[in-house]
Design an enzyme around this catalytic site. Structure first.
Site, short mmCIF file in Angstrom:
data_model
loop_
_atom_site.label_atom_id
_atom_site.label_comp_id
_atom_site.label_asym_id
_atom_site.label_seq_id
_atom_site.Cartn_x
_atom_site.Cartn_y
_atom_site.Cartn_z
CD GLU A 186 46.44 45.84 40.85
OE1 GLU A 186 46.21 45.05 41.79
OE2 GLU A 186 46.26 47.07 40.92
CD GLU A 281 45.29 46.85 46.16
OE1 GLU A 281 45.11 48.02 45.81
OE2 GLU A 281 45.49 45.93 45.36
#
Length: 306
Positions: A186, A281
């Site tokens: 990420e 998220e």
């Protein structure tokens, strides 16, 4: 008559308690959906996102998610949960037909425990946590786990740092690949001190690792901040992207609260045939029950491209 009514009520209470502790639905029957909404993509909330509707119980929260049409879950902190809770989450996901999304391969203070340095202590922590992640993944039937390589090391040339990260990820992939698991890298925007910040950088690293166990987590919120031009960048890196995360910018809240045209982004993902998880998220733009209702409606609106 009173006795029969009492017995009937006792039976109803027992039945409801056996269905994951449906206390919130007993108290608030209007919150129960008659039929789940049919979303085009597999969006994944996280625990706490609907706590005003579902309460604190993890199974109740999962049940509420599924009733709204959200058929996946993210739980970044899964490794820190007890084995009993991991098993409970796994059983509930299986019963509800939901898919487990990412959890974080968290070796402590992950951003400062940097794989860029090439230090044995950081490598050992990472590999140990990968092994721990294999065991946790079995309990919840997980496939993906988030990896952040750590901080940029100013005393080491960027090429050497990149080589150190690639070596660490190759060794992590050796642990995960036999189990069909995938770590998703990420790139983040939280601080410029982080090593991994862009999708092209992540793409190059995944190509070098050359394993199905190492792919990209494309977090749309972070990438809007770091590189913009979202669809073009996703298209360029598409064959290494395995996971998507969502958050509008500015604010990191639900779609429609910032500048990103999520209707077009979700349409693009659908047209690409994306069958994976799109993790929610982000926070809720507004508090309480009304904020949770608004979040659900925001996803219905952003998902209405068909």
């Amino acid at each position: 008559m009173q006795r029969r009514k009492f017995i009937r009520n006792i039976g109803l209470s027992t039945a409801l308690a056996g269905m994951g502790g449906y206390q919130h639905l007993k108290a608030n029957p209007e919150h129960r959906s008659s039929a789940p909404h049919a979303f085009n993509l597999k969006y994944a909330p996280h625990f706490g996102m609907f706590k005003h509707h579902a309460g604190e119980d993890l199974v109740d929260q999962l049940t509420f998610m599924s009733e709204q049409g959200f058929m996946a879950l993210e739980d970044n902190g899964l490794l820190k949960r007890s084995e009993a809770d991991q098993k409970k989450i796994g059983a509930a996901l299986e019963r509800l037909g939901m898919t487990m999304g990412v959890f974080v391969v968290d070796g402590g203070d992950n951003w400062k425990t940097s794989l860029t340095t090439g230090k044995d202590e950081f490598m050992e922590t990472f590999l140990s946590t990968c092994k721990q992640s294999v065991e946790a993944a079995k309990k919840v039937n997980a496939k993906w786990m988030t990896v952040v390589p750590g901080f940029y090391e100013r005393k080491i040339p960027i090429g050497i740092q990149t080589g150190n990260v690639i070596e660490a990820l190759k060794r992590g992939a050796e642990i995960l690949e036999p189990h069909g698991l995938t770590m998703v890298l990420e790139p983040l925007s939280d601080t410029p001190d982080l090593f991994l910040r862009n999708s092209d950088q992540s793409y190059a690293i995944c190509k070098a690792v050359d394993s199905p166990a190492c792919k990209i987590l494309y977090d749309i919120y972070h990438m809007q901040r770091n590189e913009g031009n979202l669809i073009t960048h996703m298209e360029a890196a598409w064959d290494e992207i395995a996971y998507i995360q969502i958050g509008d910018n500015p604010g990191r809240k639900e779609p429609g609260t910032g500048e990103i045209n999520y209707l077009n982004v979700f349409k693009y993902l659908d047209e690409k045939g994306f069958k994976g998880i799109a993790g929610m998220e982000h926070g809720n733009a507004s508090p309480g029950l009304e904020g949770e209702k608004a979040l659900i409606e925001a996803y219905k609106k952003a998902d209405s491209f068909k």
